[in-house]
Design a protein around this motif. Structure first.
Motif, short mmCIF file in Angstrom:
data_model
loop_
_atom_site.label_atom_id
_atom_site.label_comp_id
_atom_site.label_asym_id
_atom_site.label_seq_id
_atom_site.Cartn_x
_atom_site.Cartn_y
_atom_site.Cartn_z
N THR A 127 47.75 111.25 -8.77
CA THR A 127 49.13 111.54 -9.15
C THR A 127 49.70 110.41 -9.97
N HIS A 128 49.55 109.20 -9.49
CA HIS A 128 49.92 108.03 -10.30
C HIS A 128 49.15 106.81 -9.80
N VAL A 129 48.32 106.31 -10.63
CA VAL A 129 47.54 105.11 -10.32
C VAL A 129 47.81 104.07 -11.40
N ARG A 130 48.17 102.89 -10.97
CA ARG A 130 48.36 101.78 -11.91
C ARG A 130 47.67 100.55 -11.32
N PHE A 131 46.82 99.91 -12.13
CA PHE A 131 46.17 98.69 -11.64
C PHE A 131 45.74 97.81 -12.81
N GLU A 132 45.49 96.56 -12.46
CA GLU A 132 45.04 95.57 -13.44
C GLU A 132 43.59 95.22 -13.11
N PRO A 133 42.66 95.76 -13.88
CA PRO A 133 41.25 95.50 -13.59
C PRO A 133 40.81 94.12 -14.04
N SER A 134 39.69 93.69 -13.50
CA SER A 134 39.07 92.46 -13.97
C SER A 134 38.55 92.67 -15.38
N PRO A 135 38.59 91.64 -16.21
CA PRO A 135 38.00 91.78 -17.55
C PRO A 135 36.48 91.81 -17.50
N GLN A 136 35.91 91.60 -16.29
CA GLN A 136 34.46 91.59 -16.15
C GLN A 136 33.97 92.72 -15.25
N VAL A 137 33.94 92.54 -13.95
CA VAL A 137 33.33 93.53 -13.07
C VAL A 137 34.36 94.12 -12.10
N ASN A 138 34.39 95.45 -12.05
CA ASN A 138 35.28 96.17 -11.14
C ASN A 138 34.44 97.16 -10.33
N ILE A 139 34.50 97.06 -9.01
CA ILE A 139 33.73 97.93 -8.14
C ILE A 139 34.71 98.80 -7.35
N ILE A 140 34.56 100.11 -7.49
CA ILE A 140 35.45 101.06 -6.82
C ILE A 140 34.64 101.83 -5.77
N VAL A 141 35.00 101.65 -4.53
CA VAL A 141 34.27 102.28 -3.42
C VAL A 141 35.15 103.34 -2.78
N GLY A 142 34.57 104.49 -2.51
CA GLY A 142 35.31 105.56 -1.86
C GLY A 142 34.42 106.73 -1.53
N GLU A 143 34.86 107.58 -0.64
CA GLU A 143 34.09 108.76 -0.27
C GLU A 143 34.04 109.75 -1.42
N ASN A 144 33.09 110.67 -1.35
CA ASN A 144 33.02 111.73 -2.35
C ASN A 144 34.31 112.53 -2.35
N GLY A 145 34.85 112.77 -3.55
CA GLY A 145 36.09 113.51 -3.66
C GLY A 145 37.34 112.68 -3.53
N SER A 146 37.20 111.37 -3.35
CA SER A 146 38.36 110.51 -3.15
C SER A 146 39.11 110.23 -4.45
N GLY A 147 38.42 110.36 -5.60
CA GLY A 147 39.07 110.13 -6.88
C GLY A 147 38.49 108.98 -7.69
N LYS A 148 37.45 108.32 -7.17
CA LYS A 148 36.91 107.16 -7.88
C LYS A 148 36.30 107.53 -9.24
N THR A 149 35.59 108.66 -9.31
CA THR A 149 35.02 109.09 -10.59
C THR A 149 36.12 109.50 -11.56
N SER A 150 37.25 109.96 -11.02
CA SER A 150 38.38 110.34 -11.89
C SER A 150 38.96 109.14 -12.63
N VAL A 151 38.85 107.95 -12.05
CA VAL A 151 39.28 106.73 -12.76
C VAL A 151 38.40 106.52 -13.99
#
Length: 367
Positions: A15-39
């Motif tokens: 719905t609304h996601v705002r974040f400041e990622p690392s300029p190098q490595v960002n690891i997003i962990v979550g269950e299937n269907g949580s929305g991580k692939t949508s990022v």
């Protein structure tokens, strides 16, 4: 040009996601269907103007919402370049770069080159030649500044010729008039593709050697017609067949990237895990070539552990880390992210839960 900030609104379950990622490595962990692939999908949309998960825009616009919006601040030297895309349910697309309306999605690709490695990457080997042509053309687009204009002109000439052929009765003189431009631009496209594959090959071989030293794979380029003939000769030879079937049978539109092992096509002779290593090597080699030319890009790695054992995951992460690029990696669980990054690498861990993204403190995944 890494992303300094990312805003995602009304895309799938985000719905609304705002974040400041690392300029190098960002690891997003979550269950299937949580929305991580949508990022990752949102970042891809910001580069290509389309999704890698569906060709139908209504599938990724949040249910009962009129539009989805992705906005980013892209680092450009010491400045931040605002880039945004709005995709409406009625099909309208609005792209803005630094406050002005962009002329086409090509400007997005120039501004934010993105390389995707995901479970569907196997299609590069098992899919149609069109998918491999797109892979090559993405690389040539960033490798040769003149390529896009020649490619567009050739595509236009090809469509005009095919339109004439579909009409049925057509004189050889009329067709020949269109063929001159088709041949001139087609030769430009072919020359650029061949030069790119020649430049890509040593990078691919070196990367694959690091990932799988015992795997022997060769790249070859089929230009779309008999190598013993010029494009003019090939089109002339195919004239009657073109008339009979109503479209152009030979030319750069039939080109293909051939990926072979000593015993046959890579698709037929390699295991699923080996295929993923080959595809990863192709994508990383493309990135290396782009970086050598002074460009930066973003790597999107969706479901890294799939099909790879711990040893090959570590090798892949080591290669990605060496590129000094911005990387986004998704994973179902922290236990599969068993690679130890360098102390000098800025690694940020995020947790995705039902469309909500949160930054995790160092060591929190191990608690």
């Amino acid at each position: 040009m890494p992303l300094a900030r990312l805003d995602i609104s009304r895309l799938r379950n985000l719905t609304h996601v705002r974040f400041e990622p690392s300029p190098q490595v960002n690891i997003i962990v979550g269950e299937n269907g949580s929305g991580k692939t949508s990022v990752l999908e949102a970042i891809y949309l910001l580069s290509f103007g389309r999704s890698f998960r569906s060709h139908k825009h209504k599938t990724y616009i949040q249910y009962e919402q009129p539009e989805c919006v992705v906005f980013a601040q892209v680092e450009q030297g010491a400045q931040h370049l605002p880039v945004g895309i709005k995709r409406s349910r009625d099909g309208a697309v609005e792209v803005r770069i630094q406050g002005r309306a962009a002329q086409s999605a090509v400007e997005l690709a120039e501004c934010l080159p993105v390389q995707l490695i995901n479970p569907d990457a196997f299609r590069l080997l098992e899919g149609s030649p069109k998918i491999r042509r797109q892979f090559v053309d993405w690389g040539v687009f960033h490798f040769d500044e003149q390529f896009i204009n020649g490619w567009r002109g050739w595509q236009k000439a090809l469509k005009q010729r095919n339109s004439l052929l579909r009409r049925g009765k057509i004189s050889a003189n009329l067709l020949a008039a269109f063929d001159q431009e088709l041949i001139r631009l087609g030769e430009q496209v072919n020359h650029a593709r061949k030069a790119y594959v020649a430049a890509l090959t040593p990078h691919f071989e070196a990367v694959l050697q690091q990932l799988a030293p015992n795997l022997h794979v060769q790249l070859g380029f089929f230009q779309g017609w008999d190598a013993q003939r010029t494009l003019s000769e090939a089109i002339e030879h195919s004239y009657q067949r073109d008339i009979d079937v109503g479209y152009t049978n030979t030319g750069p539109q039939r080109a293909d990237l051939r990926v072979k092992t000593p015993t046959g096509d890579a698709l037929d002779t390699l295991s699923r895990g080996q295929q993923k290593l080959v595809v990863s090597a192709l994508k990383i080699a493309q990135g290396q070539l782009l970086i050598e030319r002074g460009r930066q890009l973003v790597f999107l790695i969706d479901d890294l552990p799939a099909e790879l054992d711990a040893n090959h995951r570590r090798k892949l992460c080591r290669l990605l880390e060496s590129l000094a690029s911005q990387i986004f990696i998704t994973s179902v669980g922290p236990d599969s992210m068993d690679f130890t990054w360098s102390d000098t690498t800025d690694v940020r861990h995020f947790s995705m839960n039902e469309g909500e993204l949160s930054l995790k403190r160092t060591g929190e995944f191990n608690e």
